[in-house]
Scaffold this active site. Structure first.
Site, PDB file in Angstrom:
ATOM      1  N   ASP A  69      34.449  76.013  -7.213  1.00  0.00           N
ATOM      2  CA  ASP A  69      34.846  76.035  -8.609  1.00  0.00           C
ATOM      3  C   ASP A  69      34.524  74.723  -9.320  1.00  0.00           C
ATOM      4  O   ASP A  69      34.209  74.722 -10.515  1.00  0.00           O
ATOM      5  CB  ASP A  69      36.341  76.332  -8.718  1.00  0.00           C
ATOM      6  N   GLY A  70      34.622  73.601  -8.613  1.00  0.00           N
ATOM      7  CA  GLY A  70      34.291  72.324  -9.234  1.00  0.00           C
ATOM      8  C   GLY A  70      32.849  72.272  -9.691  1.00  0.00           C
ATOM      9  O   GLY A  70      32.532  71.768 -10.779  1.00  0.00           O
ATOM     10  N   ASN A 138      38.876  73.365 -17.394  1.00  0.00           N
ATOM     11  CA  ASN A 138      40.166  73.542 -16.716  1.00  0.00           C
ATOM     12  C   ASN A 138      41.273  72.789 -17.446  1.00  0.00           C
ATOM     13  O   ASN A 138      42.200  73.387 -17.956  1.00  0.00           O
ATOM     14  CB  ASN A 138      40.077  73.048 -15.271  1.00  0.00           C
ATOM     15  N   THR A 179      45.786  77.786 -13.297  1.00  0.00           N
ATOM     16  CA  THR A 179      45.984  77.995 -11.860  1.00  0.00           C
ATOM     17  C   THR A 179      45.730  76.724 -11.055  1.00  0.00           C
ATOM     18  O   THR A 179      45.831  76.750  -9.833  1.00  0.00           O
ATOM     19  CB  THR A 179      45.037  79.091 -11.342  1.00  0.00           C
ATOM     20  N   ALA A 180      45.401  75.618 -11.719  1.00  0.00           N
ATOM     21  CA  ALA A 180      45.022  74.392 -11.017  1.00  0.00           C
ATOM     22  C   ALA A 180      46.128  73.338 -11.139  1.00  0.00           C
ATOM     23  O   ALA A 180      47.263  73.571 -10.724  1.00  0.00           O
ATOM     24  CB  ALA A 180      43.674  73.898 -11.563  1.00  0.00           C
TER      25      ALA A 180
END
Length: 309
Positions: A69-70, A138, A179-180
């Site tokens: 994801d990063g 994010n 969600t992070a």
């Protein structure tokens, strides 16, 4: 359009040669050209053309993110001025944005080339941080330096001051980012179908002590108070300013800033429901395996059986 078919965005440290090889062989068979950021030219075959990092998205029809994801977030940021479809190839452990595993890649490339996919639109946060313009898909976080006191900032929304925070960190997140870091700090999970901004303090000591959910049409202004500790500012987990002792962060929500390729939206939703349900279960990976559907269990086993490099 400068003529490159797909642009490759690579995980900064992991070995991506196997996946790059799959893409390169597919491109040779189908007469498609590939490009990569100039800084990564030594990590790809000579057939992949290097281009300046700030031109990669504009000169390609789509981007292929190889990592987790990063890496996907980096690809989305790279394309924020000229949004292009981004296909995520999974090399990580828990990905909400990535779409396919390496064995599925040739078929996914066939569909990407013919337009047989859907696009999942993602919003971003357009931020002015102490005079610098940055983008986050994010979150943006103000984090205290260990041993230096607390983050102390005032919150204003559309020019009206609402209160202050005194905490270890303050996280401003999109629904994707909920969600992070925000979730880890105790914030709510926000549906990706919702347009909203979540402001969550981590370990609050005084002032506002709960998450605040704001409209995407409101402008958020966070200003460091004179009694605040030195603050590190992070964007999607990357440090963009260290030891700030004064200044402000202005945040604006931008719709439709990123395009994530989805080949099977139903499968994606099912997979994310599983991942979200596992976030709070204190189980070992071997125990989690038994909760997975058979197809995902087989993928889990294949990754575990890969020999170390």
């Amino acid at each position: 359009m400068a003529g490159y078919g797909f642009g490759l965005v690579l995980h900064p440290t992991r070995d991506v040669s196997e996946v790059v090889g799959i893409v390169d062989r597919w491109a040779a068979r189908h007469g498609r050209t590939l490009a990569v950021r100039s800084a990564d030219r030594h990590r790809v075959p000579s057939s992949v053309q290097p281009v300046p990092a700030d031109e990669l998205a504009a000169r390609c029809d789509a981007l292929i993110s190889i990592g987790g994801d990063g890496t996907m977030l980096g690809a989305l940021r790279a394309a924020v001025r000229t949004p292009k479809p981004v296909l995520g190839v999974h090399l990580g452990r828990l990905g909400f944005l990535v779409e396919v595993d390496p064995p599925e890649l040739p078929g996914a490339l066939d569909r990407l080339a013919t337009g047989d996919f859907t696009v999942e639109s993602h919003a971003c946060l357009s931020c002015e941080v102490c005079g610098d313009d940055v983008v986050a898909f994010n979150d943006v976080a103000l984090v205290r330096r260990p041993g230096s006191g607390f983050v102390t900032v005032t919150l204003s929304v559309d020019g009206r001051r609402y209160g202050y925070y005194r905490c270890d960190a303050l996280v401003v997140a999109t629904p994707t980012g909920s969600t992070a870091y925000s979730y880890a700090a105790g914030g709510p999970l926000v549906s990706p179908a919702t347009h909203a901004v979540v402001v969550t303090p981590s370990a609050p000591m005084a002032g506002i002590s709960r998450s605040v959910v704001l409209s995407p049409d409101e402008t958020i202004h966070l200003e460091l108070r004179p009694d605040s500790a030195a603050v590190t500012v992070e964007m999607d987990g990357l440090v963009i300013r260290e030891a700030a002792t004064e200044g402000s962060v202005r945040v604006r929500y931008v719709r439709d800033a990123g395009q994530v390729v989805r080949l099977d939206p139903n499968r994606y939703q099912e997979r994310n429901q599983i991942k979200l349900s596992l976030l709070d279960l204190p189980l070992l990976p071997e125990q989690l395996r038994e909760l997975l559907p058979e197809q995902l269990r087989d993928q889990f086993d294949r990754r575990r059986m890969r020999p170390p490099r």
